[in-house]
Scaffold this active site. Structure first.
Site, PDB file in Angstrom:
ATOM      1  CG  LEU A 311      -1.689   1.311   1.485  1.00 44.68           C
ATOM      2  CD1 LEU A 311      -2.620   1.648   0.326  1.00 44.68           C
ATOM      3  CD2 LEU A 311      -2.475   1.242   2.789  1.00 44.68           C
ATOM      4  CD  GLU A 312       3.148   4.942  -4.260  1.00 46.94           C
ATOM      5  OE1 GLU A 312       4.232   5.481  -4.526  1.00 46.94           O
ATOM      6  OE2 GLU A 312       2.354   4.550  -5.139  1.00 46.94           O
ATOM      7  CB  ILE A 313       0.161   6.140   2.551  1.00 50.63           C
ATOM      8  CG1 ILE A 313      -0.790   4.988   2.923  1.00 50.63           C
ATOM      9  CG2 ILE A 313      -0.310   7.456   3.163  1.00 50.63           C
ATOM     10  CD1 ILE A 313      -0.957   4.759   4.390  1.00 50.63           C
TER      11      ILE A 313
END
Length: 580
Positions: A311-313
């Site tokens: 997951l890339e925030i």
């Protein structure tokens, strides 16, 4: 283990690391007794007492089992074992390309133990383990392990609010996937879409994945139904005032996302964090539509969401600490490896993927066979080649992203002609999801001509992993002046360095510009999000292993020959000069 369950079963477990379910473990002789979890201690004590009394004796479970008769015939003689070990090596080479030394060492050790006796086997195991533990591959993979462990901690501290209810806008592939990984952690999800039909499709997709787990005995039917009951389908915003976080997963269109943010803010509480699942649209621009820009954040999931670990925030300059902390908390709770990057065109993962895809396309436009491009990058360590990846991502999505990011890359890479991709989208060649991309997929019924072509390719020695070409895509390339496969004198090593180093260079550029806060995020993002060769540890670890000066000199050689797109990042040049 081979003495306990047989060579074939043991090698399958050792070489894949997969789990064995309890009932199967009992059947194959791996365990003696199967019990319910709360009866474990009682069953163990009872078994020990029976052993002491002589009521049961330690046995070699595989012997005497009817299903083991055929295997024993093969395993209990030297010729049969030779066939087994040869097949095992073949399988390992097919799956890993020989890039990982441990599986081959495992086969060698087991073979030594089976043919020369346990003492020789254990001595060989000790020696090979000592070698492997000091190998560069082990060092790189350990770095990745420590990176994953570090990323399980929330760098922003404890979130001010805990997630009890998540809102998801859009019940398509991404929205349903986000809902699925959330409800499995015991969190209620409000899944909203414009119609009951769209919601039904989303719920059906979630149910289908959960039902597969029931069929594989990793979940009971009751647990499946209870998990699915946490999804509350919605065609309006009723109940959204209870959400601590809402993730919109609608089409990548800035105007549409602006409209949704404005509408949503009228129905959620003031401290509700609004996240956009986008792969390229700048979060700063999305926040411009918000009355509370400090609550706007990006959460870029990868497809398919239940299977992809990253997951890339994405945070913009105005994102509050509480919003960051909650988003990271949710990602960790969903079981994701979470990286946090600063806002910028393409963020980190999409941005470094762009140059890799661009160079693969340049090679294809030079007449390099598409399978040759894919094969070269698989042999470098990628799970799939870049042309296949284009089909997997979707050629329509790739075209959309390339148009959005073209102006950003143009000053450094030069102008790019995307008309071939546009023509493919117009023809309906969208990739795997449409059955046709650069290659043909199973849902597409082959014509007699295509079947004949496949037979000829097979007779000429094409790999069984190679997918048949889409004749329509090759015709489009030809219309654009590309004679597919016309370039025969291809140096595989040069191909790998050309394509791979474009991604590595862009990763360093992201660190230089402050998109990344450190190389740990960069390595984890590239490996877990894009499949960068894991045995290298990621692009930054790769540079350290090869040496910055070597990487710079290779890039400069390509720049002199092929153009400015290979100009090394200044940070890379600085490290090469200083030897850091």
């Amino acid at each position: 283990l081979p003495a306990l369950v047989g060579i074939q079963a043991a090698l399958d477990m050792m070489l894949t690391g997969k789990n064995v379910r309890a009932k199967k473990a009992k059947r194959m002789g791996l365990v003696d007794v199967v019990t319910v979890p709360y009866g474990l201690e009682d069953a163990a004590v009872a078994t020990c007492k029976r052993l002491i009394k002589g009521e049961i004796s330690h046995r070699e479970p595989r012997k005497g089992l009817p299903e083991r008769a055929t295997e024993a015939a093969l395993e209990d003689n030297p010729a049969g074992r030779a066939i087994l070990f040869r097949q095992a090596r073949q399988m390992v080479m097919e799956k890993t390309g020989g890039l990982y030394p441990a599986p081959l060492a495992i086969i060698d050790v087991v073979e030594a133990g089976c043919s020369k006796g346990p003492e020789v086997g254990y001595a060989e195991e000790s020696r090979r383990f000592g070698e492997l533990v000091l190998s560069k591959e082990a060092g790189a993979l350990m770095t990745l392990f420590f990176a994953q462990t570090a990323l399980k901690k929330n760098r922003f501290g404890k979130a001010a609010t805990q997630l009890n209810t998540l809102g998801v806008l859009g019940a398509g592939l991404m929205g349903a996937g986000i809902a699925e990984v959330t409800v499995q952690k015991g969190v209620r999800v409000f899944l909203k879409d414009v119609s009951a039909e769209a919601l039904a499709r989303g719920q059906k997709a979630i149910w289908g994945d959960l039902d597969k787990r029931v069929k594989s005995h990793s979940m009971t039917a009751f647990e499946r139904d209870r998990t699915l009951s946490r999804v509350a389908p919605k065609t309006d915003f009723r109940g959204f005032e209870h959400c601590e976080l809402v993730i919109e997963a609608v089409f990548e269109d800035l105007a549409l996302k602006h409209k949704i943010i404005r509408e949503l803010e009228d129905h959620v509480r003031p401290d509700c964090v609004i996240a956009s699942n986008t792969s390229a649209l700048p979060i700063t621009k999305l926040a411009e539509a918000s009355k509370r820009p400090h609550n706007i954040i990006g959460m870029h999931y990868f497809s398919p969401v239940p299977k992809m670990p990253l997951l890339e925030i994405i945070v913009h300059k105005g994102t509050s600490r509480d919003a960051k902390a909650l988003a990271v908390d949710v990602g960790i709770k969903q079981g994701k490896t979470v990286i946090v990057v600063n806002d910028g065109p393409g963020f980190y993962t999409s941005r470094i993927l762009g140059p890799l895809m661009d160079e693969a396309a340049q090679c294809a436009l030079e007449g390099v066979d598409l399978h040759t491009v894919d094969h070269a990058m698989r042999m470098w360590g990628f799970p799939v080649g870049p042309i296949t990846l284009l089909d997997e991502v979707g050629i329509d999505v790739a075209f959309h992203v390339s148009k959005d990011m073209g102006p950003f890359f143009e000053p450094r890479f030069g102008a790019r002609d995307t008309s071939a991709l546009e023509d493919m989208v117009k023809e309906g060649f969208t990739g795997r999801k449409g059955g046709k991309g650069f290659f043909l997929y199973e849902r597409h019924k082959q014509s007699p001509v295509e079947k004949a072509r496949a037979i000829v390719e097979k007779a000429m020695g094409a790999s069984k992993r190679d997918k048949p070409y889409n004749p329509g895509a090759l015709a489009i390339l030809e219309r654009h002046g590309v004679k597919h496969g016309s370039k025969k004198d291809v140096d595989e090593r040069e191909l790998q360095e050309r394509i791979g180093l474009r991604m590595v260079n862009e990763a360093v550029q992201c660190l230089q510009e402050g998109i990344l806060e450190g190389p740990v995020d960069g390595d984890a993002g590239a490996v877990f999000g894009l499949g960068f060769p894991p045995m290298t540890g990621g692009p930054f670890r790769y540079v350290d292993a090869v040496g910055a000066s070597t990487v710079v000199s290779t890039l400069e050689r390509f720049a002199a020959k092929l153009g400015k797109r290979f100009k090394p990042a200044e940070l890379l040049v600085d490290h090469a000069k200083s030897g850091k």
